[in-house]
Design an enzyme around this catalytic site. Structure first.
Site, PDB file in Angstrom:
ATOM      1  N   GLY A  61       0.773  -1.184  -0.054  1.00 23.34           N
ATOM      2  CA  GLY A  61       0.029   0.088   0.050  1.00 23.34           C
ATOM      3  C   GLY A  61       0.928   1.360   0.110  1.00 23.34           C
ATOM      4  O   GLY A  61       1.872   1.186   0.430  1.00 23.34           O
ATOM      5  N   CYS A  88       5.266  -6.221   1.826  1.00 23.89           N
ATOM      6  CA  CYS A  88       5.554  -4.804   1.694  1.00 23.89           C
ATOM      7  C   CYS A  88       4.901  -3.993   2.708  1.00 23.89           C
ATOM      8  O   CYS A  88       5.011  -4.248   3.875  1.00 23.89           O
ATOM      9  CB  CYS A  88       5.321  -4.410   0.255  1.00 23.89           C
ATOM     10  SG  CYS A  88       6.437  -2.907   0.069  1.00 23.89           S
ATOM     11  N   TYR A  89       3.863  -3.203   2.392  1.00 23.20           N
ATOM     12  CA  TYR A  89       3.090  -2.470   3.619  1.00 23.20           C
ATOM     13  C   TYR A  89       2.527  -3.344   4.574  1.00 23.20           C
ATOM     14  O   TYR A  89       2.540  -3.295   5.691  1.00 23.20           O
ATOM     15  CB  TYR A  89       1.889  -1.736   2.911  1.00 23.20           C
ATOM     16  CG  TYR A  89       1.531  -0.887   4.008  1.00 23.20           C
ATOM     17  CD1 TYR A  89       1.828   0.452   4.099  1.00 23.20           C
ATOM     18  CD2 TYR A  89       0.153  -1.079   4.526  1.00 23.20           C
ATOM     19  CE1 TYR A  89       1.175   1.232   5.000  1.00 23.20           C
ATOM     20  CE2 TYR A  89      -0.652  -0.461   5.396  1.00 23.20           C
ATOM     21  CZ  TYR A  89      -0.073   0.805   5.871  1.00 23.20           C
ATOM     22  OH  TYR A  89      -0.729   1.526   6.739  1.00 23.20           O
ATOM     23  N   HIS A 175       7.802  -7.778  -3.101  1.00 25.43           N
ATOM     24  CA  HIS A 175       6.331  -8.339  -4.027  1.00 25.43           C
ATOM     25  C   HIS A 175       6.658  -9.524  -4.580  1.00 25.43           C
ATOM     26  O   HIS A 175       6.967  -9.586  -5.768  1.00 25.43           O
ATOM     27  CB  HIS A 175       6.300  -7.203  -4.974  1.00 25.43           C
ATOM     28  CG  HIS A 175       5.791  -5.925  -4.222  1.00 25.43           C
ATOM     29  ND1 HIS A 175       4.487  -5.641  -3.766  1.00 25.43           N
ATOM     30  CD2 HIS A 175       6.288  -4.690  -3.877  1.00 25.43           C
ATOM     31  CE1 HIS A 175       4.365  -4.698  -3.193  1.00 25.43           C
ATOM     32  NE2 HIS A 175       5.474  -3.703  -3.448  1.00 25.43           N
ATOM     33  N   GLU A 177       4.209 -11.379  -5.629  1.00 24.94           N
ATOM     34  CA  GLU A 177       3.293 -11.656  -6.811  1.00 24.94           C
ATOM     35  C   GLU A 177       3.641 -11.084  -8.081  1.00 24.94           C
ATOM     36  O   GLU A 177       3.005 -11.459  -9.039  1.00 24.94           O
ATOM     37  CB  GLU A 177       2.028 -10.766  -6.204  1.00 24.94           C
ATOM     38  CG  GLU A 177       2.126  -9.208  -6.120  1.00 24.94           C
ATOM     39  CD  GLU A 177       2.714  -8.799  -4.889  1.00 24.94           C
ATOM     40  OE1 GLU A 177       3.490  -9.397  -4.246  1.00 24.94           O
ATOM     41  OE2 GLU A 177       2.312  -7.662  -4.546  1.00 24.94           O
ATOM     42  N   ASP A 233     -16.151 -11.254 -21.922  1.00 20.47           N
ATOM     43  CA  ASP A 233     -16.918 -11.141 -20.645  1.00 20.47           C
ATOM     44  C   ASP A 233     -18.299 -11.344 -20.750  1.00 20.47           C
ATOM     45  O   ASP A 233     -19.152 -12.364 -20.225  1.00 20.47           O
ATOM     46  CB  ASP A 233     -16.575 -10.000 -19.857  1.00 20.47           C
ATOM     47  CG  ASP A 233     -15.158  -9.792 -19.689  1.00 20.47           C
ATOM     48  OD1 ASP A 233     -14.274 -10.612 -20.001  1.00 20.47           O
ATOM     49  OD2 ASP A 233     -14.759  -8.674 -19.586  1.00 20.47           O
ATOM     50  N   LYS A 376      -9.316 -12.013 -16.341  1.00 23.55           N
ATOM     51  CA  LYS A 376      -9.411 -12.182 -17.771  1.00 23.55           C
ATOM     52  C   LYS A 376      -9.164 -13.714 -18.245  1.00 23.55           C
ATOM     53  O   LYS A 376     -10.081 -14.497 -18.876  1.00 23.55           O
ATOM     54  CB  LYS A 376      -8.669 -11.186 -18.553  1.00 23.55           C
ATOM     55  CG  LYS A 376      -9.000 -11.261 -20.007  1.00 23.55           C
ATOM     56  CD  LYS A 376     -10.665 -10.509 -20.046  1.00 23.55           C
ATOM     57  CE  LYS A 376     -10.998 -10.032 -21.414  1.00 23.55           C
ATOM     58  NZ  LYS A 376     -12.154  -9.222 -21.170  1.00 23.55           N
TER      59      LYS A 376
HETATM   60  N1  GLN Z   1       4.506   2.648   1.339  1.00 21.94           N
HETATM   61  C1  GLN Z   1       5.206   1.592   1.752  1.00 21.94           C
HETATM   62  C2  GLN Z   1       6.707   2.041   1.726  1.00 21.94           C
HETATM   63  O1  GLN Z   1       7.214   3.058   0.985  1.00 21.94           O
HETATM   64  C3  GLN Z   1       5.008   0.439   1.344  1.00 21.94           C
HETATM   65  C4  GLN Z   1       5.080   0.352  -0.109  1.00 21.94           C
HETATM   66  C5  GLN Z   1       4.586  -1.017  -0.754  1.00 21.94           C
HETATM   67  O2  GLN Z   1       3.601  -1.517  -0.169  1.00 21.94           O
HETATM   68  N2  GLN Z   1       4.727  -1.018  -1.920  1.00 21.94           N
HETATM   69  O3  GLN Z   1       7.604   1.498   2.034  1.00 21.94           O
END
Ligand code: GLN
Length: 520
Positions: A61, A88-89, A175, A177, A233, A376
């Site tokens: 986030g 991450c966040y 990440h 993902e 779709d 999709k």
């Molecule tokens: N905002 C947070 C950071 O800058 C997390 C970033 C993210 O989730 N990609 O570290």
């Protein structure tokens, strides 16, 4: 449609903190054959508990978790005995809530980064000791929460991953993902199939079967109306509804004269009276109406608006003839939900042409959206499962306003003919070269430019066609595809020879951003 109850068996819940890659998280989980849904971080913990997920993933986030109004979650989440993976966040928030420390990183990391991982961790089983991962962060975990052990680091990031094995809590700064994380899919697999112990029994055929049953249950003896565009779709939605409730379904297909060549007839062949699906099919040939409304209009937004409004008018007239229905069905898929800002925490990207306007003009009680949780490619799998022909299932993405926004400037019947013919040749040659499944998206557009040429020793003053072909990376960006020059040359010479009114062909090299995929 309520897919939230337990019909899909084991599931993993993704809690959305507004990251850019959240759809991808859900998708990777489903690639492990585990059903997965995304919920906003505002979702009450009681609701999460009720769903009894086998695992929970917290997404990335844009915020900093130590800021005052930053999105957060009840601490209880980490005490449910359900494995949690923070990304991450999500990783930072987990540490922040559980007593670790997160602050502005001395060195921000962005892009592909080498990470050293502890292969003894269940999260990194079978992952190489040094592996390339996708980083995107300004903050970092400067101190892990009590009981956590660091299981990965980079040159600049001391806590690239951490775990609390007793409590089954895992935090990853990068990440997994995103496909740039070379072994990311493996890490997600390790979490959902390993740590969470999911059996991985979810398949697309079970989706079709469950959905058909749920539609039957919900619709009962009611009547359903669907606006069929001929796109993937709405076609798959039609297939599902037809299998569930047969001719209680009526599909209205509006041919606005801005479809690709022969497309109207192809849709009719599949869903009309001679097709294999049990439903009521109504085709409205509204070409002349649209051309009349579009005469003299050159502004792209004005064109879009006219096309959208006219669609509603035509549909409304048909709906009146049909009378009241119980349900209005829509082929909304997950990325539409996200882009319209209806489902997630991420920013509104665009409102959807066929989604926004209709409900006000049809006499119905409820909306039914059987594809709302699918991506999709999952919709395509469901389509094949339902026996919808491959040419329809693998059809190129096509904007609601159709060729109207691939003809720069005023739309006329003549220009529609030119772009339809040029596009048909282009698609045919791409298929002949065996590129139709490997190139992401490709089409011809008609520029508003006329230029001088010479054909048969005579001066010509004709239009220029632009060919576009792009490959998209992670839905966010796109690059011009490298179509072999010989293929482009064949397309060019066929278009100039076979399509009256064209004497020049361009290939568009622009990437997105700064360009968009469509021209208007
Ligand atoms: N905002 C947070 C950071 O800058 C997390 C970033 C993210 O989730 N990609 O570290």
């Amino acid at each position: 449609m309520d897919m939230k109850s337990g019909l899909f068996g084991e599931r993993v819940i993704v809690i959305d903190f507004g990251g850019q890659y959240n759809q991808l998280v859900a998708r990777r989980v489903r690639e492990c054959n585990v059903y997965c849904e995304i919920y906003s971080y505002k979702t009450d913990i009681g609701q999460i508990k009720e769903m009894a997920p086998k695992g929970i993933i917290l997404t990335g986030g844009p915020n900093s978790c130590y800021e005052e109004n930053a999105p957060t979650y009840a601490k209880e989440l980490f005490e449910l005995g359900i494995p949690v993976l923070g990304l991450c966040y999500g990783a930072q928030l987990m540490m922040h809530i559980l007593g670790g420390r997160v602050e502005k990183a001395p060195v921000k990391e962005y892009g592909k980064t080498e990470v050293s991982v502890d292969s003894d961790s269940p999260l990194f089983a079978d992952v190489s000791a040094k592996t390339i991962c996708w980083m995107s962060h300004n903050d970092y975990i400067s101190q892990t929460a009590p009981g956590f052990q660091v299981i990965a680091h980079t040159a600049d990031c001391p806590v690239a991953a951490a775990q609390h094995t007793d409590k089954n809590l895992y935090a990853i700064q990068f990440h997994p993902e995103v496909l740039h994380t070379m072994e990311g899919t493996k890490m997600i697999y390790n979490f959902v199939r390993g740590v969470c112990g999911c059996a991985g029994t979810w398949r697309m055929d079970s989706f079709v079967e469950e959905t058909v049953n749920r539609i039957r249950e919900r619709v009962g003896g009611g009547k359903v109306l669907l606006a069929l565009s001929g796109g993937v779709d709405s076609s798959v939605a039609a297939g599902l509804l037809s299998r569930a409730i047969g001719n209680q379904l009526t599909c209205v297909f509006v041919d606005h004269g801005l479809l690709r060549k022969n497309e109207g007839d192809e849709v009719e062949a599949v869903f009309g009276t001679n097709g294999d699906f049990d439903l009521n099919f109504i085709r409205v040939n509204a070409q002349e109406r649209y051309y009349a409304k579009l005469a003299g209009v050159t502004d792209p937004e004005a064109k879009r608006k006219i096309i959208g409004e006219e669609f509603i008018r035509v549909f409304e007239e048909e709906a009146k003839k049909i009378g009241a229905v119980d349900f209005l069905a829509q082929g909304t898929i997950y990325p539409d939900v996200v882009e319209s800002g209806l489902g997630g925490e991420s920013a509104v990207i665009k409102s959807h042409h066929n989604v926004g306007g209709l409900p006000d003009f049809v006499d119905f009680k409820e909306i039914i959206e059987p594809l709302r949780d699918l991506f999709k490619d999952e919709v395509r799998k469901a389509g094949l499962e339902l026996g919808i022909p491959e040419n329809l299932v693998f059809r190129q993405p096509f904007p609601g306003p159709g060729l109207g926004i691939r003809i720069i400037g005023e739309v006329t019947a003549e220009k529609v003919r030119i772009v339809q013919d040029a596009d048909a040749i282009y698609r045919e040659e791409i298929a002949k070269a065996g590129l139709d499944r490997s190139v992401g998206q490709y089409f011809a557009a008609l520029t508003n430019m006329r230029s001088v040429g010479v054909m048969g020793d005579e001066r010509t003053y004709d239009y220029a066609v632009a060919l576009r072909a792009v490959n998209t990376v992670d839905f966010m960006t796109a690059e011009a595809a490298e179509i072999p020059f010989a293929v482009l040359q064949t397309v060019m010479s066929r278009i100039i020879n076979e399509v009256r009114g064209v004497n020049r062909v361009f290939y568009d090299l622009t990437s997105k951003p700064p360009g968009t995929i469509e021209f208007e």
